[in-house]
Design a protein around this motif. Structure first.
Motif, PDB file in Angstrom:
ATOM      1  N   ARG A  20      13.702  36.356  67.145  1.00  7.15           N
ATOM      2  CA  ARG A  20      12.459  36.622  66.419  1.00  7.15           C
ATOM      3  C   ARG A  20      12.147  38.108  66.372  1.00  7.15           C
ATOM      4  NH1 ARG A  20       9.771  31.307  69.330  1.00  7.15           N
ATOM      5  NH2 ARG A  20      10.825  29.809  67.987  1.00  7.15           N
ATOM      6  N   ASN A  21      12.627  38.888  67.340  1.00  8.83           N
ATOM      7  CA  ASN A  21      12.478  40.338  67.264  1.00  8.83           C
ATOM      8  C   ASN A  21      13.437  40.934  66.241  1.00  8.83           C
ATOM      9  OD1 ASN A  21      10.592  41.921  69.228  1.00  8.83           O
ATOM     10  ND2 ASN A  21      11.293  40.167  70.415  1.00  8.83           N
ATOM     11  N   LEU A  22      14.622  40.325  66.093  1.00  8.83           N
ATOM     12  CA  LEU A  22      15.557  40.809  65.080  1.00  8.83           C
ATOM     13  C   LEU A  22      14.966  40.683  63.679  1.00  8.83           C
ATOM     14  CD1 LEU A  22      18.934  39.345  66.411  1.00  8.83           C
ATOM     15  CD2 LEU A  22      18.265  41.741  66.345  1.00  8.83           C
ATOM     16  N   ARG A  31      33.233  50.867  69.839  1.00 13.22           N
ATOM     17  CA  ARG A  31      31.986  51.586  69.555  1.00 13.22           C
ATOM     18  C   ARG A  31      30.864  50.563  69.438  1.00 13.22           C
ATOM     19  NH1 ARG A  31      30.721  56.662  67.723  1.00 13.22           N
ATOM     20  NH2 ARG A  31      28.757  56.860  66.556  1.00 13.22           N
ATOM     21  N   PRO A  32      29.973  50.504  70.408  1.00 13.25           N
ATOM     22  CA  PRO A  32      28.919  49.462  70.414  1.00 13.25           C
ATOM     23  C   PRO A  32      27.757  49.822  69.499  1.00 13.25           C
ATOM     24  CG  PRO A  32      28.740  50.797  72.390  1.00 13.25           C
ATOM     25  CD  PRO A  32      29.915  51.331  71.633  1.00 13.25           C
ATOM     26  N   ASP A  33      27.904  49.574  68.211  1.00 17.84           N
ATOM     27  CA  ASP A  33      26.849  49.855  67.242  1.00 17.84           C
ATOM     28  C   ASP A  33      26.431  48.555  66.569  1.00 17.84           C
ATOM     29  OD1 ASP A  33      26.760  52.572  67.709  1.00 17.84           O
ATOM     30  OD2 ASP A  33      28.330  53.023  66.231  1.00 17.84           O
ATOM     31  N   GLY A  34      25.213  48.548  66.043  1.00 16.45           N
ATOM     32  CA  GLY A  34      24.732  47.392  65.306  1.00 16.45           C
ATOM     33  C   GLY A  34      23.343  46.988  65.751  1.00 16.45           C
ATOM     34  N   HIS A  35      22.748  46.028  65.007  1.00 14.52           N
ATOM     35  CA  HIS A  35      21.398  45.582  65.324  1.00 14.52           C
ATOM     36  C   HIS A  35      21.370  44.675  66.553  1.00 14.52           C
ATOM     37  CE1 HIS A  35      23.288  42.768  62.543  1.00 14.52           C
ATOM     38  NE2 HIS A  35      22.586  41.812  63.115  1.00 14.52           N
ATOM     39  N   LEU A  36      22.506  44.050  66.888  1.00 18.52           N
ATOM     40  CA  LEU A  36      22.618  43.254  68.112  1.00 18.52           C
ATOM     41  C   LEU A  36      23.979  43.538  68.732  1.00 18.52           C
ATOM     42  CD1 LEU A  36      21.700  41.097  70.138  1.00 18.52           C
ATOM     43  CD2 LEU A  36      22.661  39.364  68.612  1.00 18.52           C
ATOM     44  N   VAL A  37      23.973  44.055  69.949  1.00 24.76           N
ATOM     45  CA  VAL A  37      25.201  44.348  70.682  1.00 24.76           C
ATOM     46  C   VAL A  37      25.164  43.538  71.976  1.00 24.76           C
ATOM     47  CG1 VAL A  37      26.614  46.105  71.793  1.00 24.76           C
ATOM     48  CG2 VAL A  37      25.339  46.658  69.712  1.00 24.76           C
ATOM     49  N   VAL A  38      26.170  42.703  72.184  1.00 26.92           N
ATOM     50  CA  VAL A  38      26.274  41.874  73.383  1.00 26.92           C
ATOM     51  C   VAL A  38      27.427  42.387  74.229  1.00 26.92           C
ATOM     52  CG1 VAL A  38      26.674  39.563  74.280  1.00 26.92           C
ATOM     53  CG2 VAL A  38      25.311  39.865  72.216  1.00 26.92           C
ATOM     54  N   TRP A  39      27.104  42.765  75.455  1.00 24.67           N
ATOM     55  CA  TRP A  39      28.123  43.197  76.411  1.00 24.67           C
ATOM     56  C   TRP A  39      28.492  41.997  77.276  1.00 24.67           C
ATOM     57  CZ3 TRP A  39      30.004  48.304  76.803  1.00 24.67           C
ATOM     58  CH2 TRP A  39      29.378  49.229  75.959  1.00 24.67           C
TER      59      TRP A  39
END
Length: 595
Positions: free
Chosen positions: A270-272, A418-426
């Motif tokens: 919901r924040n996304l 490269r951890p880019d984007g609107h949602l990044v999951v480690w």
């Protein structure tokens, strides 16, 4: 016997005087418009007019006022014969007024007609024993730090009262009596009473709403926020905006299987929708389905070919202290690798080796050199071996497992993703248990480098650390998490800490500090062994403890300052498919995909 009683009375009197000296204000200054109690100001408002009809919780606009307000309700029952006599006299006055108006040829007064009908109905219920009469006094004492703030607060309280047709008047020249009336002394010094029946009086209780306080009348409507769920007590909607609080951090504490990850995934989704960029530390691959659905990026630490270089410099950061800050993080990383802070001699050698490694890679304090490839952990070890100090060689030997041994595969090459984007999951699922803490620290550092980059402070970022107890059990890792919780607000970021091991969080000073720096606190179902610690830390009442012990999955308590409400997370069918981790639900979804 008499002497002994006098002695006991004297002891009690002395104890009372000592208690009064300890808790009483230093001074009380009385003026016509207010009183000054110690360092603060107070004014008492008397309720002089009530609405013709009231509904349940009709005192809620006053009770939910966000400032400091003391509300006192003094109730004295009227004996049945006295109540009947007074009601008979009142009905006689109404009837007399109507007859006089009719004799003079005047139209009936609608106010008198309505009052006469109400009095007749009340007399009927009183005769049948369905109602009783009470003498009720309602008083409000408003507190503020300055005289100007007190005047503004009184105006706001009057506005809140007027929203429910309640009339209030200041207790001019009687504020001292008003202040003592609203103290828990069961003494009404003002005696401004109004007769009420049982139904009207009962509608004033309970004195606290189960829902979060609504904005005061006249305040601008709130914008933003996400749906947390539905209040099971009032069926009201629990809508919460973490970005409107004094800080944007949150903690979610629950036992295993209570639905904490499900709730957090709903909040992330919901924040996304509102263009918030989210980064997640995922120890058990619970967020992969969500990331795949929204086009997020997944970094699988521990998988073949996935490397992270902790010595990388932030991209686009041209501040002069960039190299110094990376060196300080290297100290934190080495302490986590070794499981302890190195001795002073080894720390000095480590600092020299860090600077030498960057220098050999052609990187200096000059921002023009920061685009060059950063050194690796093996370069740092080589610099330690080249140092003549025995402490340096000792530290190099201690780092051997991370450079040449079983734990080296994560650091032995430049960063590959490269951890880019609107949602990044480690994802940490493929890391050995011995590398979990290090993996969380590396992921948090990579996230923080993006959050701390100048020019991106206008972007809202949410950093979610699931199973945070893995990091909290390590001293340096806990300190890193604490520093992030303190500094995130200034960078328009929020830190969400989720854990099932409450003891590791509340059992340390750093853990308690992380909780204290979270304006949004969510408690889901708790284990009986942990409820005492949770109850003491969050000031839970006995009813709230019972709620958390018997809560269903996804049901809990939202706490923020003095506001708290219970809620049950709700999701649409599409959201449920993305957020559930229940094996039966996942098996059903897999069967549908096969079809």
């Amino acid at each position: 016997m008499k002497l002994r009683n006098r002695s006991h009375t004297g002891v009690r009197n002395r104890q009372s005087r000592r208690l009064a000296a300890a808790v009483a204000p230093a001074s009380v200054e009385v003026t016509p418009r207010f009183i000054r109690v110690g360092d603060g100001y107070a004014a008492t408002l008397v309720v002089t007019g009530y609405p013709a009809e009231v509904g349940p919780a009709w005192l809620e606009p006053l009770l939910s006022w966000p400032g400091r307000l003391e509300l006192a309700l003094h109730i004295d029952p009227l004996a049945a014969p006295v109540a009947a006599a007074r009601l008979r006299d009142q009905r006689a006055r109404f009837e007399s007024s109507r007859r006089v108006d009719a004799g003079r040829g005047k139209l009936a007064d609608p106010v008198v007609e309505a009052a006469a009908e109400d009095a007749a109905d009340l007399a009927d219920r009183l005769t049948r024993g369905a109602a009783k009469l009470f003498r009720v006094g309602l008083y409000l004492t408003v507190h503020a730090r300055t005289e100007d703030e007190l005047l503004e607060a009184c105006a706001q309280v009057k506005t809140a009262a007027a929203s429910t047709l309640i009339e209030v008047q200041p207790a001019t020249w009687r504020h001292l009596a008003g202040w003592s009336t609203t103290l828990p002394l069961a003494t009404d010094s003002l005696q401004m009473r109004r007769t009420m029946d049982t139904a009207a009086l009962a509608a004033a209780f309970p004195l606290a709403s189960a829902d979060l306080p609504a904005p005061l009348p006249g305040d601008p409507p709130t914008e933003g926020g996400v749906l947390y769920g539905v209040n099971p007590d009032s069926q009201g909607v629990v809508w919460w905006d973490r970005w409107a609080q004094e800080n944007h951090n949150s903690v979610v504490l629950a036992r295993s299987g209570a639905g904490k990850s499900y709730f957090v995934k709903l909040e992330i989704l919901r924040n996304l929708y509102q263009r918030v960029q989210v980064a997640v530390i995922d120890p058990e691959d619970e967020y992969l389905r969500l990331a795949d659905a929204v086009g997020g990026t997944v970094v699988r630490l521990g998988m073949a070919g996935v490397k992270v270089n902790p010595f990388d410099l932030p991209t686009g950061d041209s501040r002069p202290d960039v190299l110094t800050r990376r060196g300080l993080f290297a100290h934190t990383l080495i302490a986590v690798l070794l499981g302890e802070q190195p001795p002073p001699a080894e720390r000095a050698a480590l600092d020299r080796a860090i600077l030498t490694a960057y220098r050999q890679a052609g990187i200096t304090a000059d921002p023009a050199t920061h685009h060059r490839p950063a050194p690796l952990l093996r370069d740092l070890e080589a610099c330690l071996h080249g140092d003549d100090d025995p402490a340096a060689r000792q530290l190099a030997a201690r780092l051997a497992p991370w450079v040449h041994g079983s734990f080296s595969h994560l650091f032995d090459a430049p960063t590959t993703t490269r951890p880019d984007g609107h949602l990044v999951v480690w994802s940490l699922r493929h890391l050995p248990e011995e590398l979990r803490t290090v993996g969380i620290l590396l992921a948090l550092d990579a996230i923080w480098r993006q959050v701390d980059t100048p020019g991106w402070s206008h972007v809202r970022r949410l950093v979610v650390v699931d199973e945070a107890w893995l990091l909290m059990r390590d001293g340096e890792g806990a300190r890193f998490l604490f520093r992030m919780s303190k500094a995130a607000r200034k960078r328009h970021a929020g830190l969400a800490v989720i854990t099932q091991d409450v003891a590791d969080v509340l059992g340390s000073d750093l853990g308690q500090a992380v909780v204290a720096n979270a304006a949004t606190q969510v408690l889901l179902k708790q284990a009986p062994q942990a409820i005492d610690g949770i109850g003491g830390a969050f000031g839970l009442t006995a009813g709230e403890r019972r709620l958390l012990l018997a809560a269903r999955v996804g049901t809990g308590l939202l706490i923020s300052g003095t506001s708290r409400t219970s809620f049950e997370a709700v999701a649409s069918a599409a959201e449920h498919e993305l957020c559930t981790t229940r094996p039966s639900d996942l098996a059903h979804l897999d069967d549908e995909e096969d079809l």
